[in-house]
Enzyme design. Structure first.
Site, mmCIF file in Angstrom:
data_model
loop_
_atom_site.group_PDB
_atom_site.id
_atom_site.type_symbol
_atom_site.label_atom_id
_atom_site.label_comp_id
_atom_site.label_asym_id
_atom_site.label_seq_id
_atom_site.Cartn_x
_atom_site.Cartn_y
_atom_site.Cartn_z
ATOM 1 N N SER A 7 16.296 108.165 68.011
ATOM 2 C CA SER A 7 15.961 109.498 67.526
ATOM 3 C C SER A 7 15.817 110.438 68.713
ATOM 4 O O SER A 7 14.964 110.233 69.582
ATOM 5 C CB SER A 7 14.637 109.449 66.755
ATOM 6 O OG SER A 7 14.110 110.757 66.679
ATOM 7 N N HIS A 32 20.320 109.433 65.801
ATOM 8 C CA HIS A 32 19.467 109.909 64.705
ATOM 9 C C HIS A 32 18.920 111.294 65.049
ATOM 10 O O HIS A 32 18.282 111.489 66.082
ATOM 11 C CB HIS A 32 18.324 108.915 64.494
ATOM 12 C CG HIS A 32 17.437 109.226 63.334
ATOM 13 N ND1 HIS A 32 17.750 108.870 62.037
ATOM 14 C CD2 HIS A 32 16.243 109.871 63.269
ATOM 15 C CE1 HIS A 32 16.782 109.270 61.228
ATOM 16 N NE2 HIS A 32 15.851 109.888 61.946
ATOM 17 N N ASP A 34 16.653 114.472 63.808
ATOM 18 C CA ASP A 34 15.578 114.860 62.895
ATOM 19 C C ASP A 34 15.526 116.371 62.723
ATOM 20 O O ASP A 34 15.224 117.098 63.668
ATOM 21 C CB ASP A 34 14.238 114.363 63.441
ATOM 22 C CG ASP A 34 14.123 112.854 63.344
ATOM 23 O OD1 ASP A 34 14.243 112.336 62.216
ATOM 24 O OD2 ASP A 34 13.950 112.194 64.387
ATOM 25 N N MET A 36 13.662 119.417 60.882
ATOM 26 C CA MET A 36 12.392 119.726 60.205
ATOM 27 C C MET A 36 12.261 121.227 60.014
ATOM 28 O O MET A 36 12.622 122.005 60.905
ATOM 29 C CB MET A 36 11.225 119.223 61.045
ATOM 30 C CG MET A 36 11.310 117.740 61.382
ATOM 31 S SD MET A 36 9.840 117.195 62.260
ATOM 32 C CE MET A 36 10.339 115.522 62.711
ATOM 33 N N HIS A 65 18.832 113.335 59.561
ATOM 34 C CA HIS A 65 17.677 113.127 58.685
ATOM 35 C C HIS A 65 17.066 114.485 58.362
ATOM 36 O O HIS A 65 16.400 115.092 59.206
ATOM 37 C CB HIS A 65 16.691 112.197 59.429
ATOM 38 C CG HIS A 65 15.424 111.923 58.685
ATOM 39 N ND1 HIS A 65 14.325 111.338 59.290
ATOM 40 C CD2 HIS A 65 15.068 112.125 57.400
ATOM 41 C CE1 HIS A 65 13.354 111.212 58.412
ATOM 42 N NE2 HIS A 65 13.777 111.686 57.252
ATOM 43 N N MET A 67 14.467 116.694 56.909
ATOM 44 C CA MET A 67 13.094 116.807 56.386
ATOM 45 C C MET A 67 12.884 118.272 56.050
ATOM 46 O O MET A 67 12.116 118.996 56.699
ATOM 47 C CB MET A 67 12.103 116.304 57.445
ATOM 48 C CG MET A 67 12.117 114.788 57.554
ATOM 49 S SD MET A 67 11.428 114.196 59.106
ATOM 50 C CE MET A 67 12.883 114.299 60.141
ATOM 51 N N MET A 136 10.657 105.382 55.137
ATOM 52 C CA MET A 136 9.812 105.941 56.204
ATOM 53 C C MET A 136 8.654 104.983 56.460
ATOM 54 O O MET A 136 7.929 104.612 55.530
ATOM 55 C CB MET A 136 9.264 107.316 55.805
ATOM 56 C CG MET A 136 10.281 108.450 55.778
ATOM 57 S SD MET A 136 11.208 108.693 57.309
ATOM 58 C CE MET A 136 9.900 109.053 58.486
ATOM 59 N N ASP A 174 12.260 104.090 59.847
ATOM 60 C CA ASP A 174 12.055 105.206 60.780
ATOM 61 C C ASP A 174 10.559 105.461 60.941
ATOM 62 O O ASP A 174 9.877 105.830 59.989
ATOM 63 C CB ASP A 174 12.759 106.445 60.197
ATOM 64 C CG ASP A 174 12.698 107.654 61.115
ATOM 65 O OD1 ASP A 174 12.195 107.546 62.240
ATOM 66 O OD2 ASP A 174 13.182 108.723 60.675
#
Ligand code: DX5
Ligand code: ZN
Length: 216
Positions: A7, A32, A34, A36, A65, A67, A136, A174
């Site tokens: 990540s 990966h 992330d 957000m 990913h 979020m 998660m 994760d």
């Protein structure tokens, strides 16, 4: 075959390109990323323009990913930025089936993520057409949190469902994965391992990936 997905949340963002090249050289299987939005999770990270700008540094798959609330609004942007797998949260979308099929319509892999408090039962009907489920193992939002022990039961539940319904399903974990937790998630059925802080620790990416791989 277990895949390692570092990540970049724990990377040095001031030299993101170099960090991606190093991950590629050091045995990462995918990257990966992330995303957000400060609403679904209490943190803000990055979006499609940054993903697009790092796409040129590697041919490794980008595991994005999301979020973010109502992720369906941005799927096309993430596909165009270079995503290969797009994960949306079950909790962030009232029309999860529609969004997952929309992701697949672009020819990219579709995955759903479950927060620690969300039961596996909720996705049993859609597992048949998914490429990946992300369990998660911390509450999403930040790197460096402690692994939640009961997650191993959820990984086993997904594994059991996948065996009969969708044997090719990837099962990703994760959060809080290091050399002390990787063994139990792999033995529970996980085959895509996300790790942030344990891979970027002391900037010893190569050694840290090797240490992780020795843990299962
Ligand atoms: C958390 C993110 C993770 C995070 C993992 O919300 O989804 O990908 O970077 O970080 P570690 O491995 O440090 O728990
Ligand atoms: Zn993540």
């Amino acid at each position: 075959m277990i895949k390692i997905a570092p990540s970049i949340l724990s990377s040095d963002f001031s030299k993101l390109g170099e960090q991606i090249i190093e991950l590629d050289k050091c045995g990462a299987d995918m990257i990966h990323i992330d995303v957000m939005d400060g609403k679904f999770v209490p943190n803000i990270t990055l979006g499609p323009p940054i993903i697009k700008s790092i796409r040129k540094y590697t041919d490794l798959p980008f595991d994005v990913h999301l979020m973010i609330e109502e992720p369906g609004r941005y799927i096309k942007d993430f596909v165009e930025a270079g995503a290969d797998i797009i994960t949306v949260h079950y909790e962030a979308d009232r029309h999860i089936d529609r969004t997952l099929n929309y992701i697949k319509s672009f020819g990219v892999k579709a995955a759903v993520a479950l927060n620690p408090g969300t039961p596996v039962e909720n996705i049993k009907d859609i597992i048949c057409f998914l490429d990946m489920v992300l369990i998660m193992t911390v509450n999403p939002g930040f790197g460096g949190q402690k692994f939640i022990e009961y997650s191993t039961n959820k990984i086993k539940e997904v594994k059991n469902l996948a065996e009969t319904i969708n044997p090719k399903l990837l099962i990703e974990v994760d959060g809080g994965i290091d050399s002390s937790t990787i063994g139990k998630v792999v033995s529970s059925g996980a085959n895509v391992i996300v790790a942030g802080s344990s891979i970027f620790k002391e900037n010893k990416i190569k050694e840290n990936i090797e240490t992780l791989k020795r843990g299962f």
